[in-house]
Design a protein around this motif. Structure first.
Motif, PDB file in Angstrom:
ATOM      1  N   UNK A   1       6.437   7.276  11.486  1.00 49.04           N
ATOM      2  CA  UNK A   1       4.993   7.108  11.578  1.00 49.04           C
ATOM      3  C   UNK A   1       4.352   8.392  11.064  1.00 49.04           C
ATOM      4  N   UNK A   2       3.450   8.265  10.081  1.00 48.44           N
ATOM      5  CA  UNK A   2       2.798   9.431   9.482  1.00 48.44           C
ATOM      6  C   UNK A   2       1.291   9.208   9.425  1.00 48.44           C
ATOM      7  N   UNK A   3       0.570  10.309   9.225  1.00 52.06           N
ATOM      8  CA  UNK A   3      -0.876  10.267   9.046  1.00 52.06           C
ATOM      9  C   UNK A   3      -1.237  11.215   7.907  1.00 52.06           C
ATOM     10  N   UNK A   4      -2.160  10.779   7.028  1.00 50.54           N
ATOM     11  CA  UNK A   4      -2.635  11.635   5.945  1.00 50.54           C
ATOM     12  C   UNK A   4      -3.657  12.595   6.533  1.00 50.54           C
ATOM     13  N   UNK A   5      -3.362  13.886   6.437  1.00 53.15           N
ATOM     14  CA  UNK A   5      -4.246  14.912   6.974  1.00 53.15           C
ATOM     15  C   UNK A   5      -5.271  15.334   5.924  1.00 53.15           C
ATOM     16  N   UNK A   6      -4.849  15.454   4.666  1.00 55.97           N
ATOM     17  CA  UNK A   6      -5.733  15.856   3.568  1.00 55.97           C
ATOM     18  C   UNK A   6      -5.175  15.310   2.266  1.00 55.97           C
ATOM     19  N   UNK A   7      -6.067  15.163   1.274  1.00 54.80           N
ATOM     20  CA  UNK A   7      -5.589  14.766  -0.034  1.00 54.80           C
ATOM     21  C   UNK A   7      -6.298  13.590  -0.651  1.00 54.80           C
TER      22      UNK A   7
ATOM     23  N   UNK B   1      -1.151  15.843  -1.327  1.00 57.29           N
ATOM     24  CA  UNK B   1      -1.437  15.174  -0.065  1.00 57.29           C
ATOM     25  C   UNK B   1      -0.720  15.957   1.030  1.00 57.29           C
ATOM     26  N   UNK B   2      -1.393  16.200   2.123  1.00 64.08           N
ATOM     27  CA  UNK B   2      -0.754  16.813   3.277  1.00 64.08           C
ATOM     28  C   UNK B   2      -0.607  15.707   4.304  1.00 64.08           C
TER      29      UNK B   2
ATOM     30  N   UNK C   1       3.990  18.184   5.886  1.00 61.40           N
ATOM     31  CA  UNK C   1       4.474  18.547   4.561  1.00 61.40           C
ATOM     32  C   UNK C   1       3.394  18.251   3.532  1.00 61.40           C
ATOM     33  N   UNK C   2       3.504  18.891   2.391  1.00 61.23           N
ATOM     34  CA  UNK C   2       2.623  18.616   1.262  1.00 61.23           C
ATOM     35  C   UNK C   2       3.459  17.958   0.170  1.00 61.23           C
ATOM     36  N   UNK C   3       2.935  16.859  -0.370  1.00 61.01           N
ATOM     37  CA  UNK C   3       3.620  16.176  -1.468  1.00 61.01           C
ATOM     38  C   UNK C   3       2.610  15.917  -2.579  1.00 61.01           C
ATOM     39  N   UNK C   4       3.100  15.851  -3.798  1.00 55.37           N
ATOM     40  CA  UNK C   4       2.237  15.591  -4.939  1.00 55.37           C
ATOM     41  C   UNK C   4       1.776  14.139  -4.979  1.00 55.37           C
TER      42      UNK C   4
ATOM     43  N   UNK D   1       0.849  -1.171   0.000  1.00 56.92           N
ATOM     44  CA  UNK D   1       0.000   0.000   0.000  1.00 56.92           C
ATOM     45  C   UNK D   1       0.900   1.241   0.000  1.00 56.92           C
ATOM     46  N   UNK D   2       0.421   2.306  -0.616  1.00 55.61           N
ATOM     47  CA  UNK D   2       1.177   3.562  -0.668  1.00 55.61           C
ATOM     48  C   UNK D   2       0.445   4.638   0.137  1.00 55.61           C
ATOM     49  N   UNK D   3       1.095   5.766   0.322  1.00 55.14           N
ATOM     50  CA  UNK D   3       0.435   6.879   1.013  1.00 55.14           C
ATOM     51  C   UNK D   3      -0.809   7.309   0.235  1.00 55.14           C
ATOM     52  N   UNK D   4      -0.762   7.231  -1.095  1.00 52.19           N
ATOM     53  CA  UNK D   4      -1.925   7.606  -1.906  1.00 52.19           C
ATOM     54  C   UNK D   4      -3.117   6.694  -1.625  1.00 52.19           C
ATOM     55  N   UNK D   5      -2.877   5.468  -1.166  1.00 57.33           N
ATOM     56  CA  UNK D   5      -3.947   4.511  -0.860  1.00 57.33           C
ATOM     57  C   UNK D   5      -4.409   4.588   0.591  1.00 57.33           C
ATOM     58  N   UNK D   6      -3.625   5.210   1.452  1.00 58.71           N
ATOM     59  CA  UNK D   6      -3.941   5.259   2.886  1.00 58.71           C
ATOM     60  C   UNK D   6      -5.191   6.092   3.135  1.00 58.71           C
ATOM     61  N   UNK D   7      -5.974   5.668   4.091  1.00 59.51           N
ATOM     62  CA  UNK D   7      -7.187   6.397   4.441  1.00 59.51           C
ATOM     63  C   UNK D   7      -6.835   7.619   5.287  1.00 59.51           C
ATOM     64  N   UNK D   8      -7.567   8.684   5.055  1.00 56.78           N
ATOM     65  CA  UNK D   8      -7.364   9.933   5.789  1.00 56.78           C
ATOM     66  C   UNK D   8      -7.559   9.682   7.282  1.00 56.78           C
TER      67      UNK D   8
END
Length: 77
Positions: A37-43, A50-51, A61-64, A1-8
């Motif tokens: 350890x990270x959490x998706x805040x928005x995106x 993605x923030x 941070x914000x990443x594309x 799984x990638x960050x793009x797939x992770x649930x907010x």
């Protein structure tokens, strides 16, 4: 799984990167390292960045979307 797939709002741990040397250098310079350890805040929308909040280092941070698709993560129970 990638960050793009992770649930907010779900905590995930960075496992690895799938990009080349240039991508690895860029993401490491942003303070994202394997084991963090990270959490998706928005995106979760179709477009836009993605923030993510790095809980290990206390930064945001914000990443594309392309970068988010190259960061391999695992869910934390």
């Amino acid at each position: 799984m990638t960050i793009a797939d992770a649930k907010k709002g779900k905590n995930v741990r960075i496992k690895d990167f799938t990009g080349g040397w240039g991508f690895r250098r860029k993401i490491l310079s942003l303070g994202i390292e394997p084991g963090d350890e990270v959490v998706v805040v928005a995106g979760m929308e179709e477009t836009g960045p993605f923030i993510i909040e790095n809980l290990t280092k206390g930064t945001k941070i914000a990443i594309g979307r392309g970068m988010a698709q190259k960061i391999i993560v695992e869910e934390i129970e």
